[in-house]
Design a protein around this motif. Structure first.
Motif, PDB file in Angstrom:
ATOM      1  N   LYS A   5       0.836  -1.191   0.000  1.00  0.00           N
ATOM      2  CA  LYS A   5       0.000   0.000   0.000  1.00  0.00           C
ATOM      3  C   LYS A   5       0.876   1.248   0.000  1.00  0.00           C
ATOM      4  O   LYS A   5       1.864   1.332   0.717  1.00  0.00           O
ATOM      5  CB  LYS A   5      -0.903   0.012   1.244  1.00  0.00           C
ATOM      6  CG  LYS A   5      -1.940  -1.095   1.255  1.00  0.00           C
ATOM      7  CD  LYS A   5      -2.845  -0.967   2.477  1.00  0.00           C
ATOM      8  CE  LYS A   5      -3.929  -2.044   2.476  1.00  0.00           C
ATOM      9  NZ  LYS A   5      -4.802  -1.947   3.655  1.00  0.00           N
ATOM     10  N   LYS A   7       1.691   5.099   0.774  1.00  0.00           N
ATOM     11  CA  LYS A   7       1.351   5.998   1.866  1.00  0.00           C
ATOM     12  C   LYS A   7       0.515   7.162   1.346  1.00  0.00           C
ATOM     13  O   LYS A   7       0.887   7.817   0.374  1.00  0.00           O
ATOM     14  CB  LYS A   7       2.635   6.530   2.507  1.00  0.00           C
ATOM     15  CG  LYS A   7       2.386   7.399   3.732  1.00  0.00           C
ATOM     16  CD  LYS A   7       3.710   7.847   4.338  1.00  0.00           C
ATOM     17  CE  LYS A   7       3.456   8.724   5.559  1.00  0.00           C
ATOM     18  NZ  LYS A   7       4.742   9.175   6.147  1.00  0.00           N
ATOM     19  N   ARG A   8      -0.587   7.419   2.004  1.00  0.00           N
ATOM     20  CA  ARG A   8      -1.446   8.520   1.580  1.00  0.00           C
ATOM     21  C   ARG A   8      -0.815   9.845   1.963  1.00  0.00           C
ATOM     22  O   ARG A   8      -0.215   9.995   3.019  1.00  0.00           O
ATOM     23  CB  ARG A   8      -2.820   8.401   2.239  1.00  0.00           C
ATOM     24  CG  ARG A   8      -3.624   7.200   1.792  1.00  0.00           C
ATOM     25  CD  ARG A   8      -5.007   7.218   2.411  1.00  0.00           C
ATOM     26  NE  ARG A   8      -5.754   8.397   1.994  1.00  0.00           N
ATOM     27  CZ  ARG A   8      -6.933   8.751   2.524  1.00  0.00           C
ATOM     28  NH1 ARG A   8      -7.483   8.022   3.484  1.00  0.00           N
ATOM     29  NH2 ARG A   8      -7.561   9.824   2.101  1.00  0.00           N
ATOM     30  N   ARG A  11      -3.500  15.434   4.414  1.00  0.00           N
ATOM     31  CA  ARG A  11      -4.444  16.411   3.862  1.00  0.00           C
ATOM     32  C   ARG A  11      -3.824  17.802   3.739  1.00  0.00           C
ATOM     33  O   ARG A  11      -4.016  18.493   2.740  1.00  0.00           O
ATOM     34  CB  ARG A  11      -5.698  16.471   4.734  1.00  0.00           C
ATOM     35  CG  ARG A  11      -6.695  17.525   4.222  1.00  0.00           C
ATOM     36  CD  ARG A  11      -7.916  17.641   5.093  1.00  0.00           C
ATOM     37  NE  ARG A  11      -8.788  18.684   4.561  1.00  0.00           N
ATOM     38  CZ  ARG A  11     -10.040  18.512   4.189  1.00  0.00           C
ATOM     39  NH1 ARG A  11     -10.591  17.320   4.269  1.00  0.00           N
ATOM     40  NH2 ARG A  11     -10.757  19.521   3.723  1.00  0.00           N
ATOM     41  N   ARG A  14      -1.593  17.959   0.695  1.00  0.00           N
ATOM     42  CA  ARG A  14      -2.394  17.920  -0.520  1.00  0.00           C
ATOM     43  C   ARG A  14      -3.092  19.264  -0.744  1.00  0.00           C
ATOM     44  O   ARG A  14      -3.164  19.762  -1.873  1.00  0.00           O
ATOM     45  CB  ARG A  14      -3.429  16.808  -0.423  1.00  0.00           C
ATOM     46  CG  ARG A  14      -4.361  16.702  -1.616  1.00  0.00           C
ATOM     47  CD  ARG A  14      -3.651  16.191  -2.842  1.00  0.00           C
ATOM     48  NE  ARG A  14      -3.466  14.742  -2.779  1.00  0.00           N
ATOM     49  CZ  ARG A  14      -2.741  14.052  -3.644  1.00  0.00           C
ATOM     50  NH1 ARG A  14      -2.112  14.692  -4.620  1.00  0.00           N
ATOM     51  NH2 ARG A  14      -2.624  12.744  -3.526  1.00  0.00           N
TER      52      ARG A  14
END
Length: 220
Positions: A5, A7-8, A11, A14
């Motif tokens: 997966k 890494k996001r 916020r 972004r």
């Protein structure tokens, strides 16, 4: 083994990417012509994500104004050392202003051109920033003037108009510098210092230009 997966992205990071893309788009295309599709594409995200984070085009533009206003004011304040003489403080502040506006021309376009010409609440956001800068310059000049006159009660009104005029001149000169090839931030700051400091120097010494008597003016 299962798929790894990725890494996001946080916020906050972004959102800054979206604001970077929006400032560039608004600064170059103008508020009316800019589209959320362009902002999303430049930021590398989907348009629904831009709306999820920043609600609407109006809210996105307001967020851009607030971020760039704070950055400009911070750049000016951080460029000045209060222990230095008044002329050096003014020079350092102007140099910081022109350096910032030349490094971030899209942000300056958003603040000085776009926000002011598209009504409320955008104009109010920029007016608040400008008032902050004018107040800062007023205090810089009035402290020096009180010291020069040895008058701790010299009113701010004596120099408030000078500060307003100086900020207005800096704004116009930033537009000129950003569109004139070969003009550096240092040259722009020196131009305004040469224009303004002679008059400020007279003010510090108590030498004021006096308008002619109204009766003499009427007589030609």
């Amino acid at each position: 083994m299962g798929a790894v997966k990725t890494k996001r992205m946080p916020r906050a990071v972004r959102e800054q990417q979206m604001l970077d893309a929006a400032v560039r788009t608004f600064g170059r295309r103008g508020y009316m012509a800019a589209s959320m599709d362009e902002v999303a594409e430049l930021a590398g995200v989907s348009k629904p994500l831009v709306y999820l984070y920043l609600n609407s085009k109006e809210d996105l533009f307001t967020a851009c104004i607030r971020r760039e206003s704070a950055a400009l004011v911070a750049a000016i304040r951080s460029g000045i050392r209060p222990e230095l003489p008044a002329d050096r403080q003014l020079w350092d502040g102007l140099r910081a202003f022109f350096t910032h506006t030349s490094h971030y021309p899209d942000a300056w376009s958003v603040l000085h051109l776009q926000a002011r010409t598209h009504g409320e609440p955008f104009a109010s956001e920029v007016a608040a920033m400008r008032a902050d800068i004018v107040e800062f310059v007023t205090q810089l000049i009035v402290v020096a003037a009180r010291e020069a006159h040895r008058d701790p009660d010299l009113p701010e009104s004596e120099v408030a108009g000078v500060a307003e005029a100086l900020v207005g001149a800096a704004e116009s000169l930033a537009d000129w510098a950003n569109t004139t090839p070969g003009v550096s931030a240092r040259q722009a700051a020196a131009t305004l210092m040469n224009f303004a400091w002679a008059g400020l120097g007279d003010l510090m010494e108590g030498r004021r230009w006096t308008p002619p008597d109204p009766a003499q003016e009427a007589a030609g």
